[in-house]
Design an enzyme around this catalytic site. Structure first.
Site, PDB file in Angstrom:
ATOM      1  N   TYR A 103      10.046 -12.306  -4.771  1.00 38.27           N
ATOM      2  CA  TYR A 103       9.255 -12.453  -6.000  1.00 38.27           C
ATOM      3  C   TYR A 103       9.517 -13.855  -6.542  1.00 38.27           C
ATOM      4  CZ  TYR A 103       8.341  -7.400  -6.310  1.00 38.27           C
ATOM      5  OH  TYR A 103       7.906  -6.113  -6.070  1.00 38.27           O
ATOM      6  N   HIS A 109      14.384  -1.459   3.144  1.00 41.22           N
ATOM      7  CA  HIS A 109      14.898  -2.691   2.531  1.00 41.22           C
ATOM      8  C   HIS A 109      16.004  -2.342   1.543  1.00 41.22           C
ATOM      9  CE1 HIS A 109      11.060  -5.340   3.141  1.00 41.22           C
ATOM     10  NE2 HIS A 109      11.439  -4.729   4.238  1.00 41.22           N
ATOM     11  N   LYS A 130       5.059   0.359  -8.706  1.00 42.37           N
ATOM     12  CA  LYS A 130       5.320   1.720  -9.184  1.00 42.37           C
ATOM     13  C   LYS A 130       4.142   2.696  -9.084  1.00 42.37           C
ATOM     14  CE  LYS A 130       9.546   1.413 -10.309  1.00 42.37           C
ATOM     15  NZ  LYS A 130      10.070   1.385  -8.945  1.00 42.37           N
ATOM     16  N   TYR A 174      13.927  -0.401  -9.687  1.00 43.67           N
ATOM     17  CA  TYR A 174      13.081  -0.740  -8.538  1.00 43.67           C
ATOM     18  C   TYR A 174      13.151   0.352  -7.463  1.00 43.67           C
ATOM     19  CZ  TYR A 174      10.344  -3.788  -5.563  1.00 43.67           C
ATOM     20  OH  TYR A 174       9.321  -4.314  -4.798  1.00 43.67           O
ATOM     21  N   PRO A 198       0.918  -4.220 -10.690  1.00 43.47           N
ATOM     22  CA  PRO A 198       1.637  -3.955  -9.444  1.00 43.47           C
ATOM     23  C   PRO A 198       2.992  -4.656  -9.298  1.00 43.47           C
ATOM     24  CG  PRO A 198      -0.293  -5.332  -9.036  1.00 43.47           C
ATOM     25  CD  PRO A 198      -0.360  -4.930 -10.464  1.00 43.47           C
TER      26      PRO A 198
HETATM   27  P1  FAD Z   1      -6.304   6.375  -5.965  1.00 43.82           P
HETATM   28  O1  FAD Z   1      -5.536   5.824  -4.829  1.00 43.82           O
HETATM   29  O2  FAD Z   1      -7.204   5.472  -6.721  1.00 43.82           O
HETATM   30  O3  FAD Z   1      -7.143   7.604  -5.407  1.00 43.82           O
HETATM   31  C1  FAD Z   1      -8.170   8.207  -6.140  1.00 43.82           C
HETATM   32  C2  FAD Z   1      -9.203   8.763  -5.176  1.00 43.82           C
HETATM   33  O4  FAD Z   1     -10.228   9.400  -5.911  1.00 43.82           O
HETATM   34  C3  FAD Z   1      -9.860   7.659  -4.366  1.00 43.82           C
HETATM   35  O5  FAD Z   1      -9.830   7.976  -2.996  1.00 43.82           O
HETATM   36  C4  FAD Z   1     -11.269   7.585  -4.928  1.00 43.82           C
HETATM   37  O6  FAD Z   1     -12.222   7.177  -3.962  1.00 43.82           O
HETATM   38  C5  FAD Z   1     -11.470   9.030  -5.374  1.00 43.82           C
HETATM   39  N1  FAD Z   1     -12.501   9.186  -6.410  1.00 43.82           N
HETATM   40  C6  FAD Z   1     -12.821   8.338  -7.419  1.00 43.82           C
HETATM   41  N2  FAD Z   1     -13.849   8.835  -8.132  1.00 43.82           N
HETATM   42  C7  FAD Z   1     -14.176  10.020  -7.564  1.00 43.82           C
HETATM   43  C8  FAD Z   1     -15.160  10.983  -7.841  1.00 43.82           C
HETATM   44  N3  FAD Z   1     -16.027  10.820  -8.851  1.00 43.82           N
HETATM   45  N4  FAD Z   1     -15.230  12.080  -7.065  1.00 43.82           N
HETATM   46  C9  FAD Z   1     -14.370  12.266  -6.043  1.00 43.82           C
HETATM   47  N5  FAD Z   1     -13.415  11.363  -5.716  1.00 43.82           N
HETATM   48  C10 FAD Z   1     -13.325  10.258  -6.473  1.00 43.82           C
HETATM   49  N6  FAD Z   1       1.875   1.185  -6.045  1.00 43.82           N
HETATM   50  C11 FAD Z   1       3.135   1.327  -5.586  1.00 43.82           C
HETATM   51  O7  FAD Z   1       3.748   2.371  -5.831  1.00 43.82           O
HETATM   52  N7  FAD Z   1       3.770   0.351  -4.839  1.00 43.82           N
HETATM   53  C12 FAD Z   1       3.144  -0.817  -4.540  1.00 43.82           C
HETATM   54  O8  FAD Z   1       3.698  -1.653  -3.825  1.00 43.82           O
HETATM   55  C13 FAD Z   1       1.802  -1.015  -5.070  1.00 43.82           C
HETATM   56  N8  FAD Z   1       1.130  -2.150  -4.794  1.00 43.82           N
HETATM   57  C14 FAD Z   1      -0.177  -2.262  -5.184  1.00 43.82           C
HETATM   58  C15 FAD Z   1      -0.870  -3.410  -4.845  1.00 43.82           C
HETATM   59  C16 FAD Z   1      -2.190  -3.541  -5.216  1.00 43.82           C
HETATM   60  C17 FAD Z   1      -2.929  -4.799  -4.859  1.00 43.82           C
HETATM   61  C18 FAD Z   1      -2.863  -2.480  -5.910  1.00 43.82           C
HETATM   62  C19 FAD Z   1      -4.320  -2.597  -6.294  1.00 43.82           C
HETATM   63  C20 FAD Z   1      -2.178  -1.327  -6.238  1.00 43.82           C
HETATM   64  C21 FAD Z   1      -0.833  -1.209  -5.891  1.00 43.82           C
HETATM   65  N9  FAD Z   1      -0.114  -0.055  -6.197  1.00 43.82           N
HETATM   66  C22 FAD Z   1       1.185   0.054  -5.806  1.00 43.82           C
HETATM   67  C23 FAD Z   1      -0.750   1.026  -6.942  1.00 43.82           C
HETATM   68  C24 FAD Z   1      -1.243   2.169  -6.055  1.00 43.82           C
HETATM   69  O9  FAD Z   1      -2.093   1.674  -5.037  1.00 43.82           O
HETATM   70  C25 FAD Z   1      -1.982   3.216  -6.897  1.00 43.82           C
HETATM   71  O10 FAD Z   1      -1.214   3.532  -8.021  1.00 43.82           O
HETATM   72  C26 FAD Z   1      -2.281   4.496  -6.097  1.00 43.82           C
HETATM   73  O11 FAD Z   1      -3.369   4.283  -5.226  1.00 43.82           O
HETATM   74  C27 FAD Z   1      -2.603   5.671  -7.021  1.00 43.82           C
HETATM   75  O12 FAD Z   1      -2.968   6.800  -6.258  1.00 43.82           O
HETATM   76  P2  FAD Z   1      -4.003   7.859  -6.830  1.00 43.82           P
HETATM   77  O13 FAD Z   1      -4.168   8.883  -5.776  1.00 43.82           O
HETATM   78  O14 FAD Z   1      -3.591   8.272  -8.182  1.00 43.82           O
HETATM   79  O15 FAD Z   1      -5.352   7.042  -7.053  1.00 43.82           O
HETATM   80  C1  PHB Z   2       2.901  -4.875  -1.345  1.00 45.74           C
HETATM   81  O1  PHB Z   2       3.587  -5.006  -0.323  1.00 45.74           O
HETATM   82  O2  PHB Z   2       1.678  -4.670  -1.301  1.00 45.74           O
HETATM   83  C2  PHB Z   2       3.537  -4.990  -2.677  1.00 45.74           C
HETATM   84  C3  PHB Z   2       4.901  -5.180  -2.757  1.00 45.74           C
HETATM   85  C4  PHB Z   2       5.510  -5.281  -4.007  1.00 45.74           C
HETATM   86  C5  PHB Z   2       4.738  -5.208  -5.147  1.00 45.74           C
HETATM   87  C6  PHB Z   2       3.369  -5.003  -5.060  1.00 45.74           C
HETATM   88  C7  PHB Z   2       2.763  -4.904  -3.816  1.00 45.74           C
HETATM   89  O3  PHB Z   2       5.331  -5.340  -6.357  1.00 45.74           O
END
Ligand code: FAD
Ligand code: PHB
Length: 412
Positions: A204, A75, A300, A388, A296
């Site tokens: 948005y 995009h 980021k 962004y 979200p």
């Molecule tokens: P997580 O993905 O949370 O991974 C952590 C892992 O550790 C998990 O698999 C969990 O099961 C595991 N874990 C937890 N506790 C334990 C334990 N005790 N022992 C062993 N394992 C454990 N980010 C973006 O960049 N762009 C987006 O568009 C965006 N949209 C989002 C939309 C939504 C609705 C949400 C909820 C989040 C969004 N995010 C977005 C954020 C993004 O999903 C998270 O920041 C990302 O998942 C972080 O990755 P991580 O590996 O740090 O943590």
């Molecule tokens: C998504 O596609 O899940 C999404 C896109 C933009 C955002 C957050 C989530 O800011």
């Protein structure tokens, strides 16, 4: 008790843990990844969708970009909608050709699990009672139970990549950790719908009934979000009620609206900003959501997880190859500079695009003026666009053992 030995014990097989494991593998550094959920649960969890240019470059440089190149949707802009009109922000024009890519986090995680499996390095799913010990010693320990067997892994370092609700951050003595936090008085109701996206780019929307976001996952799947009260039970929302509210908030005067289809997933996510600092204690390094959460609206979170582990991989490579410790010592400061800029951006996007329960008529008009200024000013749109698509990482791919040619944004 079976005792294993590795260089880096990684807690969590989300994007942060899997990316770090693969970056270390590419540098010949061994790791053991321990995840408390099942493989299917980790892959199926619906979350992020937007990858910054730098995250796309990183996945490609790591050799795990095939799926992204095949199915990722590039995009070159987004729309901001208010007062019934959509206004385009052109990333490519404003940032010298940069873009974002829409590719589901579950696809990223699936690709990384496949890559990990091909390396034959250890990856345990369904681990129970995961704990870390002796993190301030030179030989920290990772313990867990797997298939009914208690296991102990002796490590040089532990990476806490276990998300916001994990066990690593709480293992750090509270007195050494500063916590900065803001909760928002709303959450997001998100759906996946079997409907072809009706726009090629994200929209948005700021509406008097609240924020709404149009996104997508593929040419057949639309992803949509609605601002709702925090902790709103999803059971309060029938599919018909969701569509009615989506259309009410998103339909523009020229008749644009999302296509309607069967809803295949729906859930409510709370919103918070959170930073724990420093991101290191002894030989435990926190990365991704374990150390920081952004609302979200700025897309980021996953991107910050990727930039954290790039910084950590570079530091561990320098430690093992040249016995250099200063990049380990600088890890937290380097990460937090980028984290705070993303926090500021995510807070700004959230504050500008949502309705607050305590706001006045003045605040509503001021937010409209904010958006009117944004979409009418080249300077303001450039500022949004460069944040962004992603501010540059401070760390070069080369210094983390990756080909420099793949990095579109040159750094030191
Ligand atoms: P997580 O993905 O949370 O991974 C952590 C892992 O550790 C998990 O698999 C969990 O099961 C595991 N874990 C937890 N506790 C334990 C334990 N005790 N022992 C062993 N394992 C454990 N980010 C973006 O960049 N762009 C987006 O568009 C965006 N949209 C989002 C939309 C939504 C609705 C949400 C909820 C989040 C969004 N995010 C977005 C954020 C993004 O999903 C998270 O920041 C990302 O998942 C972080 O990755 P991580 O590996 O740090 O943590
Ligand atoms: C998504 O596609 O899940 C999404 C896109 C933009 C955002 C957050 C989530 O800011």
């Amino acid at each position: 008790m079976p005792s294993l030995r590795t260089q880096v014990g990684i807690v969590g097989a989300g994007p942060a843990g899997l990316l770090l494991g693969h970056l270390l593998h590419l540098n010949g550094i061994d790791s053991v990844i321990v995840e408390n959920r099942s493989r299917d649960y980790v892959i199926d969890r619906v979350r992020a969708g937007v990858l910054e240019q730098g995250t796309v470059d990183l996945l490609n440089a790591m050799g795990v970009g095939a799926g992204l190149q095949r199915a990722g949707l590039r995009h070159e802009g987004l729309y901001v909608s208010f007062n019934g009109r959509r206004h385009r922000v052109d990333f490519a024009e404003l940032t010298g050709g940069k873009a974002i890519t829409v590719y589901g986090q579950n696809e990223v995680v699936r690709d990384l699990i496949e890559a990990r499996t091909a390396t034959a390095r250890a990856l345990y799913f369904d681990a129970e009672d995961v704990s870390v010990d002796a993190i301030d010693s030179s030989s920290p320990i990772l313990r867990f139970r797997h298939d009914g067997v208690d296991r102990e892994v002796r490590c040089d370092f532990i990476a806490g990549c276990d998300g916001f609700h994990g066990i690593c951050r709480p293992s750090i003595p509270p007195a050494v950790l500063a916590v900065y936090e803001r909760a928002y008085p709303f959450g997001w109701l998100g759906i996946l719908a079997e409907a072809p996206p009706s726009s090629d780019e994200l929209v948005y929307t700021y509406h008097e009934r609240g924020f709404a976001l149009f996104s997508m996952r593929s040419p057949r799947i639309t992803r949509l979000y609605l601002q709702v009260p925090p902790d709103e039970p999803i059971g309060n929302w029938s599919d018909d009620a969701i569509w009615e509210e989506m259309l009410e908030r998103m339909t523009t005067r020229d008749g644009w609206q999302p296509n309607i289809g069967r809803i295949i997933q729906k859930s409510v996510t709370p919103m918070r900003s959170f930073v724990a600092a420093p991101m290191r204690y002894g030989r435990l390094f926190l990365a991704g959501d374990a150390a920081h959460i952004v609302p979200p609206t700025g897309a980021k979170g996953l991107n910050l997880a990727a930039s954290d582990v790039l910084v950590l991989a570079r530091a561990l490579k320098a430690y093992y190859e040249r016995d250099r410790r200063e990049w380990l010592d600088e890890y937290s400061d380097i990460c937090l500079r980028r984290v705070w800029k993303a926090q500021r951006f995510s807070w700004w996007m959230t504050s500008t695009l949502h309705r607050f329960s305590d706001e006045s008529a003045f605040d509503y008009q001021r937010q409209i003026a904010d958006l009117d200024y944004l979409t009418g000013s080249q300077a303001a749109m450039t500022s949004l666009a460069e944040q962004y698509v992603g501010l540059p990482a401070e760390v070069s791919f080369e210094s983390a053992g990756l080909p420099a040619a793949a990095q579109a944004v040159p750094t030191t």
